[in-house]
Structures are given as C-alpha cells and as structure tokens.
Write a protein that holds these residues in place. Sequence first.
Motif, mmCIF file in Angstrom:
data_model
loop_
_atom_site.group_PDB
_atom_site.id
_atom_site.type_symbol
_atom_site.label_atom_id
_atom_site.label_comp_id
_atom_site.label_asym_id
_atom_site.label_seq_id
_atom_site.Cartn_x
_atom_site.Cartn_y
_atom_site.Cartn_z
ATOM 1 N N PHE A 55 30.849 80.398 -10.089
ATOM 2 C CA PHE A 55 31.118 79.931 -8.725
ATOM 3 C C PHE A 55 30.637 78.502 -8.489
ATOM 4 C CE2 PHE A 55 30.756 84.635 -7.617
ATOM 5 C CZ PHE A 55 32.128 84.799 -7.561
ATOM 6 N N HIS A 56 30.608 77.706 -9.541
ATOM 7 C CA HIS A 56 30.193 76.305 -9.359
ATOM 8 C C HIS A 56 30.689 75.484 -10.545
ATOM 9 C CE1 HIS A 56 26.801 73.421 -7.859
ATOM 10 N NE2 HIS A 56 27.830 72.743 -8.351
ATOM 11 N N CYS A 57 31.726 74.674 -10.314
ATOM 12 C CA CYS A 57 32.212 73.765 -11.361
ATOM 13 C C CYS A 57 33.071 72.669 -10.737
ATOM 14 C CB CYS A 57 32.997 74.529 -12.422
ATOM 15 S SG CYS A 57 34.448 75.376 -11.788
ATOM 16 N N HIS A 58 33.331 71.638 -11.521
ATOM 17 C CA HIS A 58 33.998 70.432 -11.008
ATOM 18 C C HIS A 58 35.177 70.023 -11.872
ATOM 19 C CE1 HIS A 58 30.734 69.730 -8.133
ATOM 20 N NE2 HIS A 58 29.950 70.232 -9.079
ATOM 21 N N SER A 59 36.201 69.470 -11.208
ATOM 22 C CA SER A 59 37.391 68.967 -11.895
ATOM 23 C C SER A 59 37.563 67.482 -11.596
ATOM 24 C CB SER A 59 38.626 69.723 -11.403
ATOM 25 O OG SER A 59 38.998 69.274 -10.103
ATOM 26 N N ILE A 65 34.000 74.696 -2.520
ATOM 27 C CA ILE A 65 33.671 73.283 -2.276
ATOM 28 C C ILE A 65 32.164 73.133 -2.427
ATOM 29 C CG2 ILE A 65 33.305 73.585 0.232
ATOM 30 C CD1 ILE A 65 34.695 70.836 0.619
ATOM 31 N N GLU A 66 31.700 71.963 -2.863
ATOM 32 C CA GLU A 66 30.263 71.642 -2.839
ATOM 33 C C GLU A 66 30.074 70.483 -1.868
ATOM 34 O OE1 GLU A 66 28.391 70.423 -6.557
ATOM 35 O OE2 GLU A 66 26.394 70.798 -5.727
ATOM 36 N N VAL A 67 29.318 70.723 -0.812
ATOM 37 C CA VAL A 67 29.161 69.758 0.272
ATOM 38 C C VAL A 67 27.784 69.099 0.183
ATOM 39 C CG1 VAL A 67 29.288 69.435 2.773
ATOM 40 C CG2 VAL A 67 30.600 71.276 1.703
ATOM 41 N N SER A 94 27.853 77.554 -13.396
ATOM 42 C CA SER A 94 27.433 76.684 -14.496
ATOM 43 C C SER A 94 27.212 75.239 -14.052
ATOM 44 C CB SER A 94 28.504 76.702 -15.584
ATOM 45 O OG SER A 94 29.741 76.223 -15.056
ATOM 46 N N ASP A 95 27.848 74.813 -12.943
ATOM 47 C CA ASP A 95 27.900 73.391 -12.561
ATOM 48 C C ASP A 95 28.535 72.572 -13.680
ATOM 49 O OD1 ASP A 95 27.695 71.295 -10.793
ATOM 50 O OD2 ASP A 95 25.510 71.155 -10.860
ATOM 51 N N PHE A 96 29.530 73.183 -14.308
ATOM 52 C CA PHE A 96 30.269 72.514 -15.390
ATOM 53 C C PHE A 96 30.961 71.266 -14.844
ATOM 54 C CE2 PHE A 96 34.300 71.817 -17.605
ATOM 55 C CZ PHE A 96 33.934 71.841 -18.937
ATOM 56 N N HIS A 97 30.826 70.144 -15.584
ATOM 57 C CA HIS A 97 31.540 68.903 -15.251
ATOM 58 C C HIS A 97 32.465 68.456 -16.376
ATOM 59 C CE1 HIS A 97 28.584 68.438 -11.992
ATOM 60 N NE2 HIS A 97 29.291 67.438 -11.523
ATOM 61 N N THR A 98 32.032 68.657 -17.613
ATOM 62 C CA THR A 98 32.786 68.093 -18.741
ATOM 63 C C THR A 98 32.416 68.812 -20.040
ATOM 64 O OG1 THR A 98 33.037 66.109 -20.118
ATOM 65 C CG2 THR A 98 30.985 66.298 -18.896
ATOM 66 N N ASP A 111 34.612 71.346 -6.077
ATOM 67 C CA ASP A 111 34.513 69.885 -6.159
ATOM 68 C C ASP A 111 33.731 69.330 -4.976
ATOM 69 O OD1 ASP A 111 35.678 68.794 -8.575
ATOM 70 O OD2 ASP A 111 37.526 69.788 -7.953
ATOM 71 N N HIS A 112 33.134 68.143 -5.198
ATOM 72 C CA HIS A 112 32.289 67.523 -4.173
ATOM 73 C C HIS A 112 33.120 67.081 -2.968
ATOM 74 C CE1 HIS A 112 28.712 67.230 -6.769
ATOM 75 N NE2 HIS A 112 29.490 66.793 -7.726
ATOM 76 N N ASP A 113 32.906 67.719 -1.833
ATOM 77 C CA ASP A 113 33.477 67.285 -0.550
ATOM 78 C C ASP A 113 34.992 67.131 -0.562
ATOM 79 O OD1 ASP A 113 30.979 67.093 0.871
ATOM 80 O OD2 ASP A 113 30.526 65.329 -0.333
#
Length: 276
Positions: free
Chosen positions: A5-9, A62-64, A246-250, A37-39
């Motif tokens: 429940f935490h990752c970024h594209s 979303i991550e705010v 995971s807060d996966f980014h890359t 994704d951030h905001d």
Amino acid sequence: MRFDFHCHSTASDGSLTPTELVTRAAGAGVELLALTDHDTLAGLDEAAQTAAERGIRLVPGIEVSVQWDTRELHIVGLGFDPAHRAIRGLVDYQQQARVNRAEKIGQKLDRAACMTGAYAKAAALSGQNAPGRPWFAQVLVSEGKARNDQHAFNRFLKPGQSAFVKTPWLTLEEATKAIRAAGGVAVLAHPTRYGLTRKKLRTILAEFAEAGGQGLETQTPGLNPNQRQLMDECLRDFNMLASGGSDFHTPRQTWLELGKVPPMPEHATPVWQAFL
Ligand code: AMP
Ligand code: MN
Ligand code: MN
Ligand code: MN
C-alpha cells in the motif's frame, strides 16, 4: 494476502510508469496494491487499467505531504473516490504549492550551488509535474555538485540546508479530513522515519485520530525490535488499522521491492478491512 500500500510511479518520483509498476507488482505476487504517488492522482487511471488486465486488485492511493507544527509529515490516503471534489481540491492545492516550491528551490540552488537554470533542468526530468526534490538531486549529481542523491539531500535539499524551502502544505488535519470526506482511509506513513520521540509520536497520533485518521503504516521493511514494539503499542493505544508498504521508487534501489512487506501481525486489524 500479499499486499503493498505504498509505492511510486513516474506520475511522481518513481522510475517506472504505472503500467510497468503494476506489471512488476503482479510478477512479484502482489494481490492487493495501492499506487501512492506524491500529491497526485495522475497515475491511477493507467494503473487501474493494467491491474484489471493482470487480475490484481488496485486500491486508489496518494501520499500527501502535510505540515504539523514545524514538521513535514506524510499521510497516505487509501480507498477514496478519486473523482470526489475533496480529494481533487487537495491535489490542486498541493500541486500549486509544489510549483511555487520548485521555483524557489531552483533559485536557491542557482545561488548556493552556482548553477544556472536548476529549475528548468529539474522540470525537464519530471515530466508534467512540478519537480520534487529527487529531481533536483538528480540534476545536482549530473552537474557534479553532489556525489549521489543522498549527498545532494544532505548537502542542499534537506531541512536546515541551503536549498530547503519551507512549504505551506495542507495541515495534518486538513489533509486527513479531505481523505475522509472522499470516502478514504488516512494512514500516517512511515512513522519511524521522522526522528520523533515516542512522546511526540503519541501527541501526533492523538491529533491525527481526532481529525479522523484511522491507520498507521506499521508494516515497513527494516524496523528494529524497539521500533516494532512502538508500532504495536501505537496500534493498540490509538485503535489504529495497520497498513504497510514497500515505498518502492525504482528497481535501482534493490533493497526495496514491491510486495516485500512484513506480513500483517495476528493482533492487528488490517487496513483493507476498511475498503474491501
Ligand atoms: P519531496 O516530495 O519533493 O519533498 O521529496 C521527497 C522525496 O524525496 C521522498 O519521497 C523520497 O523519495 C526522497 N527523499 C527524501 N529524503 C531523502 C534523502 N535523504 N535521500 C534521498 N532521497 C530522499
Ligand atoms: Mn518519493
Ligand atoms: Mn514518504
Ligand atoms: Mn513514499
């Protein structure tokens, strides 16, 4: 249940497109995924389409970035209606704050790091969004002003350094209420990463709960036994739902992988109970 429940594209500061991200998550056996994704909600439609094709369940996320006192904290919103005007308004506000901030960071870097056009260079990397700090870090590294991203943050971008810009983010209370109004669950992201004392964390959680906050991101990689114990104590004392990611980014950060999240403890109430 395999969840993340935490990752970024690429819709914010991740390196995979929403399609690539969902495909990778499916390959890793994730059954329940939130793109946070951030905001921004810009990646959600594409992610939802790929998730449907791959047969994995996607939860809107979303991550705010929020302000609490003089600090910046992160709130993850899950399971809201992405079309609701409360969440749309939140995104519009935060994006404007990001545009203003990015221009100021650029000006500060031009002075502090003797650069020219730091803003334009970061904006060229970040696509249609205002560039966040990771993009400025990348420019600093490519121009030889920092050895790596971490060094760029430590030297210029983190609080107290020359190109840090204090930003008028929504408050913890405002963001929490907007997520709730849009039918979602608000979760305090990575509670152990703010350098808070136990007492300060409990003060924040009391206010967060008062504003309608319901979740705590307790299932994150790399917690030590003391942190684990503190998370369990907070879940219990503030009657919070347990979330995790995971807060996966890359794929380049090989120590963080999609779906590599500690399993839900038996004693916790999983956040997905609120939206499944
Ligand atoms: P921003 O959203 O512009 O405030 O940037 C925050 C993002 O920068 C975080 O979500 C991380 O992806 C990254 N970040 C924050 N602190 C650091 C750090 N010390 N080193 C490397 N990346 C960081
Ligand atoms: Mn990030
Ligand atoms: Mn965060
Ligand atoms: Mn994150």
